[in-house]
Scaffold this motif. Structure first.
Motif, PDB file in Angstrom:
ATOM      1  N   ARG B 440       0.832  -1.206   0.000  1.00  0.00           N
ATOM      2  CA  ARG B 440       0.000   0.000   0.000  1.00  0.00           C
ATOM      3  C   ARG B 440       0.866   1.256   0.000  1.00  0.00           C
ATOM      4  NH1 ARG B 440      -2.849  -3.775  -1.273  1.00  0.00           N
ATOM      5  NH2 ARG B 440      -4.621  -4.510  -0.047  1.00  0.00           N
ATOM      6  N   GLY B 441       2.176   1.066  -0.168  1.00  0.00           N
ATOM      7  CA  GLY B 441       3.070   2.225  -0.263  1.00  0.00           C
ATOM      8  C   GLY B 441       3.798   2.559   1.023  1.00  0.00           C
ATOM      9  N   ILE B 442       3.639   1.708   2.050  1.00  0.00           N
ATOM     10  CA  ILE B 442       4.276   1.972   3.336  1.00  0.00           C
ATOM     11  C   ILE B 442       5.664   1.327   3.352  1.00  0.00           C
ATOM     12  CG2 ILE B 442       4.096   1.444   5.805  1.00  0.00           C
ATOM     13  CD1 ILE B 442       0.998   1.661   5.373  1.00  0.00           C
ATOM     14  N   SER B 443       6.674   2.053   3.818  1.00  0.00           N
ATOM     15  CA  SER B 443       8.037   1.513   3.815  1.00  0.00           C
ATOM     16  C   SER B 443       8.142   0.360   4.820  1.00  0.00           C
ATOM     17  CB  SER B 443       9.036   2.598   4.190  1.00  0.00           C
ATOM     18  OG  SER B 443       8.887   2.928   5.551  1.00  0.00           O
ATOM     19  N   GLU B 444       9.150  -0.454   4.647  1.00  0.00           N
ATOM     20  CA  GLU B 444       9.304  -1.608   5.529  1.00  0.00           C
ATOM     21  C   GLU B 444       9.438  -1.191   6.992  1.00  0.00           C
ATOM     22  OE1 GLU B 444      12.331  -4.417   4.447  1.00  0.00           O
ATOM     23  OE2 GLU B 444      12.051  -5.530   6.319  1.00  0.00           O
ATOM     24  N   ALA B 445      10.279  -0.170   7.241  1.00  0.00           N
ATOM     25  CA  ALA B 445      10.501   0.271   8.626  1.00  0.00           C
ATOM     26  C   ALA B 445       9.201   0.785   9.241  1.00  0.00           C
ATOM     27  CB  ALA B 445      11.573   1.357   8.664  1.00  0.00           C
ATOM     28  N   GLU B 446       8.478   1.561   8.445  1.00  0.00           N
ATOM     29  CA  GLU B 446       7.215   2.111   8.932  1.00  0.00           C
ATOM     30  C   GLU B 446       6.201   0.984   9.186  1.00  0.00           C
ATOM     31  OE1 GLU B 446       6.693   5.323   9.523  1.00  0.00           O
ATOM     32  OE2 GLU B 446       4.524   5.305   9.877  1.00  0.00           O
ATOM     33  N   ALA B 447       6.168   0.006   8.291  1.00  0.00           N
ATOM     34  CA  ALA B 447       5.234  -1.116   8.454  1.00  0.00           C
ATOM     35  C   ALA B 447       5.521  -1.852   9.761  1.00  0.00           C
ATOM     36  CB  ALA B 447       5.337  -2.066   7.267  1.00  0.00           C
TER      37      ALA B 447
END
Lengths: 246, 482
Positions: B440-447
């Motif tokens: 959905r466009g969320i970076s790995e770290a943010e996820a």
């Protein structure tokens, strides 16, 4: 044929050394509706996942071009930011994270700009209304405790909120009740009317009835064995895959 | 009793100094201020009768308190260090300064404080929080409170909220003497005895019968001096039918020497009274946090603990609820985040004495980068506590394969007429979920951070908004630190 949005060139991919997809070639034009058909285990979902960049699968050959740009090496989120969306066959549950917070973050990351809360909430309300979905969806934890149908509806809700250019729908219509089929069909219809491009992965055809399919690809044992226009869907509905499996 | 272990546990005790030096900055909380000798009074390092007498004299203790301190010191020497928890070999009492006092008197206005101290609390956002959402604030800097203020309307309700020192000699001196270290006696364990000997600072709260305090009171404990100990004592008495929320925050800058926190919290919840006690603890990672917290509930009384443990090198923390009165109730909601170089042993203890008492424990623990997080709890239901209900629910999340999570939930049930439930879950972040969120466009770290925040959500949603935001920031900070 319209301008190509997605081009797959000679793609091979697999999992843990075992090749599942063999030399796939596929082109999708902007604004078109494509259907990828094939029986269970043919590699349809694998192809959808590989286009999205799933780390579970390894590409062993070929290229994926999106809007003319080679995205083969791009991370999943980078692909999403370019406008690719994958509706999951089994959407994951994330306890403690509301759908609303999830989407807000996704839109923020995608646009690189802070989300204006008022506009965002208004947009959510509009989309919920369009899809005739209950407002409580956005307050609930992401997919947690959702029924199969609710999960698929939530995927379509995300699709309309995120407004990608290309949506890959992986078995979005399987196991749905009549009500959910209606919501999903409506969402797909709105997405297409707004110029969206669709790649539908399916082995049944319920949601296809209302759609004007431009192109059909038949995938058997990891290979594209037949291509045609929308009429190929009907042909397979009647004759099955026997003709291609020999 | 169930126990779960991970492979490759990393014993941080052997490699103390390296861990400390390699540790990353913690931004906001890590600023430190040089303490000049002419501005601060401190006792010598170590623990002797001389030092205890010095502290007592400096604090103008009543006579009974000096006796109490000396008795506690004797008990301290008689008791051994606990052998069942994380190693505390790195803690050398001979190197700890037990009392450090700024040469400023306690003020009721931030403006009157010395600039360095005022600025420290400004950076931590305390004055702003006070203006916006608190009914009263106490701020302790090293060993003594430097600031104390209560809103007029709360004072007019008859609510007493003062520093412990004033309480010892003030109008409520007898009440304080009657309750001080009665719930946590110095004989309880070695660090309770240490606390009895050298305690300083902390808060006294008395809420008279039938009084509802609408907005929370808060104490903030800042330990700035290197190699020092903080031993604040918090005594809260909530009288019949009253209701109050008390928030405790703590932090310290990081030094390469061990600091010690051995505070003590005693909570007396009267008949049908209600007390919520929230803590966000973010001690620096050279801190030994050996804190003791205990509450006792009379008939129909309720204690609610909300506890976030993020900091410290080693923690032993098990807030205890004694459900003495019939129909009394306790809830413990906690989260522990053990990162690199941390060994956090946390949980809760519930003791059911009264009939139809109930307790709920709901905890989340997270470990990462070699951190060790142990959930340890004990639920005791005594024979006379018929109709008691208890439920324990603990979840652990391990963010990599070098971290470790243990679960040690003990239960001791002495009556058949009790209803007890227990659920433990241990897990990892699923790669599939990360992939899903990234699609959905969320970076790995943010996820990953979002999954961890979601896991922590049952706790953060119990906190006042500002503290929930602080907790999410802490989680983010921890997640970013490789």
């Amino acid at each position: 044929m319209s301008e190509t949005i997605l081009e797959i060139k000679d793609l091979s991919a697999g999992i843990e050394g075992e090749e599942i997809l063999h030399h796939i070639n596929l082109q999708v034009g902007r604004g078109e509706i494509h259907v990828l058909m094939g029986h269970n285990g043919a590699g349809k979902s694998t192809l959808g996942n590989v286009i999205m960049g799933s780390p579970v699968y390894q590409m062993t050959g070929g290229q994926i071009l999106f809007e003319g740009e080679d995205i083969t090496q791009l991370s999943v989120d980078a692909r999403a930011k370019k406008g690719i969306f994958l509706s999951f066959q089994n959407p994951l549950e994330v306890p403690g994270l509301s759908m609303e917070a999830f989407l807000r973050n996704a839109i923020r990351e995608k646009t690189g700009k802070p989300v204006k809360i008022f506009q965002f909430k208004k947009r959510m309300e509009e989309v919920l209304k369009l899809l005739d979905m209950d407002a409580s969806y956005v307050d609930r934890d992401l997919n947690v405790g959702f029924s199969g149908g609710e999960k698929k509806k939530a995927e379509i809700f995300q699709l309309l909120m995120l407004e990608p250019k290309l949506a890959i729908l992986d078995e979005t219509d399987s196991g749905l009740d009549v009500d959910a089929v209606r919501t999903v069909s409506k969402g797909i219809d709105i997405f297409c009317q707004n110029g969206g491009t669709l790649l539908i992965i399916t082995h049944s055809t319920r949601i296809l009835d209302a759609l004007k399919v431009d192109h059909t690809h038949v995938l058997i044992d990891g290979k594209i064995v037949a291509e045609g226009d929308g009429s190929l869907v009907d042909e397979i509905n009647q004759g099955g895959y026997a003709k291609y499996t020999k | 009793m169930a126990e779960m272990r991970r492979d490759n546990p990393i014993d941080i005790s052997e490699d103390n100094n390296r861990e400390l030096l390699n540790d990353v900055e913690r931004g906001l909380y890590d600023f430190k201020d040089e303490e000049r000798d002419e501005d601060f009074y401190k006792v010598d390092e170590g623990l002797t009768e001389e030092i205890v007498r010095q502290i007592s004299a400096e604090k103008h203790d009543p006579d009974w308190m000096l006796d109490f301190r000396l008795k506690s010191l004797k008990i301290y020497h008689e008791l051994g260090v606990p052998q069942w928890g994380p190693p505390i070999d790195g803690l050398d009492m001979a190197r700890i300064v037990t009392y450090v006092k700024s040469k400023t008197e306690m003020k009721a206005s931030w403006e009157e404080l010395p600039d360095d101290i005022k600025n420290a609390f400004e950076k931590l956002g305390i004055p702003q929080a006070e203006r916006e959402q608190l009914a009263g604030v106490g701020a302790q800097y090293d060993s003594e409170l430097v600031y104390h203020n209560v809103r007029k309307d709360v004072e007019e309700q008859g609510v007493i909220y003062t520093d412990m020192e004033s309480a010892l000699t003030g109008q409520y001196a007898d009440m304080v003497r009657e309750h001080f270290m009665k719930l946590v006696p110095p004989t309880d364990h070695k660090f309770a005895a240490l606390h009895g000997a050298v305690w300083s600072g902390g808060s006294f709260v008395y809420v008279p019968p039938g009084t509802k305090v609408e907005i929370p009171l808060q104490s903030y404990f800042r330990l700035n001096a290197p190699g020092a100990g903080q031993f604040e004592h918090t005594l809260i008495i909530v009288d019949e039918g009253s209701d109050v929320h008390f928030i405790e925050g703590c932090s310290a800058p990081k030094y390469n020497v061990a600091n010690l926190h051995a505070g003590c919290v005693e909570l007396f919840v009267g008949k049908n009274a209600h007390l919520r006690y929230s803590t966000i603890e973010n001690w620096s990672k050279n801190m030994y946090n050996l804190n003791t917290k205990r509450a006792i509930c009379e008939e129909g009384g309720t204690i609610e603990w909300i506890s976030g443990s993020f900091g410290s090198h080693v923690s032993y923390l098990y807030p205890t609820s004694v459900l003495k009165g019939d129909h009394s109730h306790a809830e413990f909601t906690g989260i522990t985040f053990a990162g690199k170089g941390q060994n956090l042993d946390t949980g809760a203890k519930m003791i059911h004495l009264g009939k139809n008492t109930s307790s709920f424990i709901d905890t989340k623990s997270i470990c990462k980068s070699g951190g060790i997080s142990t959930y340890r709890s004990s639920v005791e239901i005594r024979k006379q506590a018929e109709g008691a209900k208890a439920s324990v629910n603990c979840g652990s999340l391990m963010l990599d394969s070098i971290s470790r999570s243990d679960t040690v939930p003990a239960m001791d049930i002495r009556t058949d007429k009790a209803d007890v439930g227990h659920e433990a879950k241990i897990g990892r972040i699923s790669d599939e979920a990360v992939f899903y969120m990234m699609s959905r466009g969320i970076s790995e770290a943010e996820a990953r951070a979002m999954i961890v925040s979601g896991f922590a959500n049952p706790v953060s949603k119990e906190l006042p908004l500002e503290y929930a935001a602080e907790m999410n920031n802490l989680i983010k900070l921890e997640m970013e630190q490789g």
